[in-house]
Each structure stands twice: as structure tokens, then as C-alpha cells.
Design a protein around this motif. Sequence first.
Motif, PDB file in Angstrom:
ATOM      1  N   LEU A  96       0.835  -1.198   0.000  1.00  0.00           N
ATOM      2  CA  LEU A  96       0.000   0.000   0.000  1.00  0.00           C
ATOM      3  C   LEU A  96       0.870   1.249   0.000  1.00  0.00           C
ATOM      4  O   LEU A  96       1.909   1.283   0.674  1.00  0.00           O
ATOM      5  CB  LEU A  96      -0.906   0.031   1.239  1.00  0.00           C
ATOM      6  CG  LEU A  96      -1.999  -1.024   1.307  1.00  0.00           C
ATOM      7  CD1 LEU A  96      -2.611  -1.072   2.698  1.00  0.00           C
ATOM      8  CD2 LEU A  96      -3.068  -0.768   0.257  1.00  0.00           C
ATOM      9  N   VAL A  97       0.438   2.248  -0.724  1.00  0.00           N
ATOM     10  CA  VAL A  97       1.102   3.555  -0.750  1.00  0.00           C
ATOM     11  C   VAL A  97       0.098   4.583  -0.261  1.00  0.00           C
ATOM     12  O   VAL A  97      -1.085   4.516  -0.607  1.00  0.00           O
ATOM     13  CB  VAL A  97       1.606   3.889  -2.171  1.00  0.00           C
ATOM     14  CG1 VAL A  97       2.181   5.302  -2.234  1.00  0.00           C
ATOM     15  CG2 VAL A  97       2.665   2.872  -2.608  1.00  0.00           C
ATOM     16  N   ASP A  98       0.591   5.500   0.552  1.00  0.00           N
ATOM     17  CA  ASP A  98      -0.261   6.567   1.061  1.00  0.00           C
ATOM     18  C   ASP A  98      -0.925   7.267  -0.121  1.00  0.00           C
ATOM     19  O   ASP A  98      -0.254   7.615  -1.109  1.00  0.00           O
ATOM     20  CB  ASP A  98       0.578   7.563   1.856  1.00  0.00           C
ATOM     21  CG  ASP A  98      -0.260   8.540   2.640  1.00  0.00           C
ATOM     22  OD1 ASP A  98      -1.159   9.181   2.062  1.00  0.00           O
ATOM     23  OD2 ASP A  98      -0.001   8.674   3.843  1.00  0.00           O
ATOM     24  N   PRO A  99      -2.237   7.475  -0.069  1.00  0.00           N
ATOM     25  CA  PRO A  99      -2.921   8.127  -1.200  1.00  0.00           C
ATOM     26  C   PRO A  99      -2.306   9.466  -1.601  1.00  0.00           C
ATOM     27  O   PRO A  99      -2.341   9.826  -2.780  1.00  0.00           O
ATOM     28  CB  PRO A  99      -4.352   8.311  -0.685  1.00  0.00           C
ATOM     29  CG  PRO A  99      -4.531   7.237   0.330  1.00  0.00           C
ATOM     30  CD  PRO A  99      -3.183   7.070   0.986  1.00  0.00           C
ATOM     31  N   ALA A 100      -1.714  10.177  -0.673  1.00  0.00           N
ATOM     32  CA  ALA A 100      -1.093  11.466  -1.001  1.00  0.00           C
ATOM     33  C   ALA A 100       0.219  11.306  -1.757  1.00  0.00           C
ATOM     34  O   ALA A 100       0.769  12.296  -2.258  1.00  0.00           O
ATOM     35  CB  ALA A 100      -0.853  12.277   0.278  1.00  0.00           C
ATOM     36  N   HIS A 101       0.709  10.065  -1.874  1.00  0.00           N
ATOM     37  CA  HIS A 101       2.020   9.840  -2.504  1.00  0.00           C
ATOM     38  C   HIS A 101       1.975   8.829  -3.645  1.00  0.00           C
ATOM     39  O   HIS A 101       3.019   8.322  -4.062  1.00  0.00           O
ATOM     40  CB  HIS A 101       3.021   9.394  -1.439  1.00  0.00           C
ATOM     41  CG  HIS A 101       3.272  10.436  -0.399  1.00  0.00           C
ATOM     42  ND1 HIS A 101       4.189  11.443  -0.569  1.00  0.00           N
ATOM     43  CD2 HIS A 101       2.692  10.648   0.802  1.00  0.00           C
ATOM     44  CE1 HIS A 101       4.177  12.224   0.500  1.00  0.00           C
ATOM     45  NE2 HIS A 101       3.276  11.768   1.345  1.00  0.00           N
ATOM     46  N   THR A 102       0.782   8.536  -4.169  1.00  0.00           N
ATOM     47  CA  THR A 102       0.701   7.588  -5.280  1.00  0.00           C
ATOM     48  C   THR A 102       1.205   8.263  -6.556  1.00  0.00           C
ATOM     49  O   THR A 102       1.238   9.482  -6.668  1.00  0.00           O
ATOM     50  CB  THR A 102      -0.739   7.087  -5.487  1.00  0.00           C
ATOM     51  OG1 THR A 102      -1.588   8.199  -5.733  1.00  0.00           O
ATOM     52  CG2 THR A 102      -1.227   6.311  -4.280  1.00  0.00           C
ATOM     53  N   GLY A 103       1.597   7.433  -7.497  1.00  0.00           N
ATOM     54  CA  GLY A 103       2.043   7.931  -8.796  1.00  0.00           C
ATOM     55  C   GLY A 103       3.478   8.425  -8.822  1.00  0.00           C
ATOM     56  O   GLY A 103       3.931   8.952  -9.829  1.00  0.00           O
ATOM     57  N   ALA A 104       4.206   8.228  -7.722  1.00  0.00           N
ATOM     58  CA  ALA A 104       5.595   8.692  -7.655  1.00  0.00           C
ATOM     59  C   ALA A 104       6.595   7.540  -7.714  1.00  0.00           C
ATOM     60  O   ALA A 104       7.785   7.747  -7.493  1.00  0.00           O
ATOM     61  CB  ALA A 104       5.808   9.510  -6.381  1.00  0.00           C
ATOM     62  N   GLY A 105       6.120   6.328  -7.988  1.00  0.00           N
ATOM     63  CA  GLY A 105       7.014   5.184  -8.130  1.00  0.00           C
ATOM     64  C   GLY A 105       7.261   4.406  -6.849  1.00  0.00           C
ATOM     65  O   GLY A 105       8.016   3.437  -6.853  1.00  0.00           O
ATOM     66  N   HIS A 106       6.633   4.794  -5.751  1.00  0.00           N
ATOM     67  CA  HIS A 106       6.883   4.103  -4.484  1.00  0.00           C
ATOM     68  C   HIS A 106       6.406   2.651  -4.519  1.00  0.00           C
ATOM     69  O   HIS A 106       7.092   1.762  -4.014  1.00  0.00           O
ATOM     70  CB  HIS A 106       6.228   4.857  -3.321  1.00  0.00           C
ATOM     71  CG  HIS A 106       6.690   6.261  -3.192  1.00  0.00           C
ATOM     72  ND1 HIS A 106       8.017   6.596  -2.945  1.00  0.00           N
ATOM     73  CD2 HIS A 106       6.021   7.439  -3.286  1.00  0.00           C
ATOM     74  CE1 HIS A 106       8.127   7.921  -2.886  1.00  0.00           C
ATOM     75  NE2 HIS A 106       6.929   8.451  -3.099  1.00  0.00           N
ATOM     76  N   GLY A 107       5.258   2.404  -5.109  1.00  0.00           N
ATOM     77  CA  GLY A 107       4.765   1.032  -5.216  1.00  0.00           C
ATOM     78  C   GLY A 107       5.701   0.160  -6.037  1.00  0.00           C
ATOM     79  O   GLY A 107       5.994  -0.973  -5.670  1.00  0.00           O
ATOM     80  N   SER A 108       6.204   0.703  -7.145  1.00  0.00           N
ATOM     81  CA  SER A 108       7.138  -0.049  -7.985  1.00  0.00           C
ATOM     82  C   SER A 108       8.440  -0.334  -7.240  1.00  0.00           C
ATOM     83  O   SER A 108       8.994  -1.436  -7.342  1.00  0.00           O
ATOM     84  CB  SER A 108       7.439   0.723  -9.266  1.00  0.00           C
ATOM     85  OG  SER A 108       6.268   0.837 -10.043  1.00  0.00           O
ATOM     86  N   ARG A 109       8.921   0.637  -6.481  1.00  0.00           N
ATOM     87  CA  ARG A 109      10.145   0.414  -5.698  1.00  0.00           C
ATOM     88  C   ARG A 109       9.921  -0.647  -4.622  1.00  0.00           C
ATOM     89  O   ARG A 109      10.783  -1.499  -4.390  1.00  0.00           O
ATOM     90  CB  ARG A 109      10.625   1.723  -5.075  1.00  0.00           C
ATOM     91  CG  ARG A 109      11.384   2.608  -6.053  1.00  0.00           C
ATOM     92  CD  ARG A 109      12.009   3.826  -5.374  1.00  0.00           C
ATOM     93  NE  ARG A 109      11.037   4.871  -5.097  1.00  0.00           N
ATOM     94  CZ  ARG A 109      10.558   5.715  -6.016  1.00  0.00           C
ATOM     95  NH1 ARG A 109      10.966   5.628  -7.272  1.00  0.00           N
ATOM     96  NH2 ARG A 109       9.683   6.637  -5.682  1.00  0.00           N
ATOM     97  N   LEU A 110       8.767  -0.605  -3.953  1.00  0.00           N
ATOM     98  CA  LEU A 110       8.466  -1.629  -2.949  1.00  0.00           C
ATOM     99  C   LEU A 110       8.388  -3.016  -3.577  1.00  0.00           C
ATOM    100  O   LEU A 110       8.927  -3.987  -3.033  1.00  0.00           O
ATOM    101  CB  LEU A 110       7.141  -1.303  -2.245  1.00  0.00           C
ATOM    102  CG  LEU A 110       7.198  -0.200  -1.202  1.00  0.00           C
ATOM    103  CD1 LEU A 110       5.792   0.300  -0.885  1.00  0.00           C
ATOM    104  CD2 LEU A 110       7.902  -0.675   0.056  1.00  0.00           C
ATOM    105  N   LEU A 111       7.737  -3.103  -4.725  1.00  0.00           N
ATOM    106  CA  LEU A 111       7.616  -4.390  -5.402  1.00  0.00           C
ATOM    107  C   LEU A 111       8.983  -4.906  -5.839  1.00  0.00           C
ATOM    108  O   LEU A 111       9.309  -6.081  -5.639  1.00  0.00           O
ATOM    109  CB  LEU A 111       6.658  -4.267  -6.588  1.00  0.00           C
ATOM    110  CG  LEU A 111       6.242  -5.563  -7.264  1.00  0.00           C
ATOM    111  CD1 LEU A 111       5.599  -6.536  -6.278  1.00  0.00           C
ATOM    112  CD2 LEU A 111       5.284  -5.257  -8.405  1.00  0.00           C
ATOM    113  N   ALA A 112       9.811  -4.047  -6.394  1.00  0.00           N
ATOM    114  CA  ALA A 112      11.152  -4.458  -6.837  1.00  0.00           C
ATOM    115  C   ALA A 112      12.005  -4.911  -5.656  1.00  0.00           C
ATOM    116  O   ALA A 112      12.717  -5.923  -5.744  1.00  0.00           O
ATOM    117  CB  ALA A 112      11.828  -3.316  -7.586  1.00  0.00           C
TER     118      ALA A 112
END
Length: 185
Positions: free
Chosen positions: A102-118
Motif C-alpha cells: 500500500l502507498v499513502d494516497p497522497a504519494h501515489t504515482g511517484a514510483g513508491h509502489g514499484s520500488r516496494l515491489l522491486a
Amino acid sequence: MADVGVRPARRPDAAAVADIQVRAWRRFYRDLLPAAVLDEVTSPAARDRWHERWAESITAPPSPRHRVLVAVASDLVVGFAAHGPADDPGAAPGTAELVTLLVDPAHTGAGHGSRLLAATVDLLRDDGTETLITWVFEADEAMRAFLGSAGWAPDGASRTLDMGEPVREIRLHTDIREPRDRPEP
């Protein structure tokens, strides 16, 4: 640009993880879960229970292969992921489960989810994991599209959760072996 990255979660991160979970569920699950259930699992009392559970998951995981990672931006925790060995019946040896991302809704679209997945995949490859699975709400098109863009696909398994009304989940999977280590088709 702010400094961003992923690191193992620390005990003080548990509060931020619980807060992100509550905010993300309220935002992203509002059309996926019955309102009464969502209200219950995102209430202030539930947030306190999540804080305790995440603190325990971070400081006393059930095994060394259970991990919680956090995405950070300028030292602020903005997302998290948890994984561990797959406990699904019939899961093949060498299979792990992405329990949540999960990524904080205020911080989506900045690549955080992709970095967590990687980062999750990198750690699991080091553990010798070959396949990664996760359960997602069937109606969660955003998560299914995100994971699909990273090579995940449904494997045919599904389950229905009783939340006062049936809520269907499907299992996604992906082969996380290095391409050179995969068998020829």
C-alpha cells in the motif's frame, strides 16, 4: 527531487504503517468493501490494533522470511509492503506471498509502489523464491493493472470472503526467477 528509497521497517515505523493502511483502505477500498466493514477496520480503535500488529510484525516476525519494507521520501514513510512464505494449500515449494502493498494516497504515482515491489522481489530471489503470489479483490482494477504491468496474472484460484456480503478475491502470481534461470518454453 526528494530522496526516495525502500528499507526494512523499524519499530518506530509501525505507527506510520498503520496510518497509511487506514488512509489507503478508506480511499482505495471504499467502493470494494461494504461500508460497515470499512468503517470498522479503519476506525480509531482498529488503527490502534493495526499499530500493535505492525509493531509485532516488524520486531518479532513469525520467521526470518517474513518481512515488512517501507518506502521513504525525504525520511517520511509513504508506503509499505509485507511478504512471507506462501501458506496457501498446494503452494509449490519456492513460493512466497506478497501479503500487502500500500502507498499513502497522497504519494501515489511517484514510483513508491514499484520500488516496494522491486525490493520485495530482490529479497525473495535472494531467499531462493521462484514464484510470488498475492490475493487481490477481484474488483480492484487499479491493483490488478499495477501488478499486471509488472508481469503478474491470475492463476485461476479465487475465494469469497464473507463481509456481510460476499467479496471475491482472485490470486495473482508471477515468476520472479531471473530470465536466464527460467526454463525454456
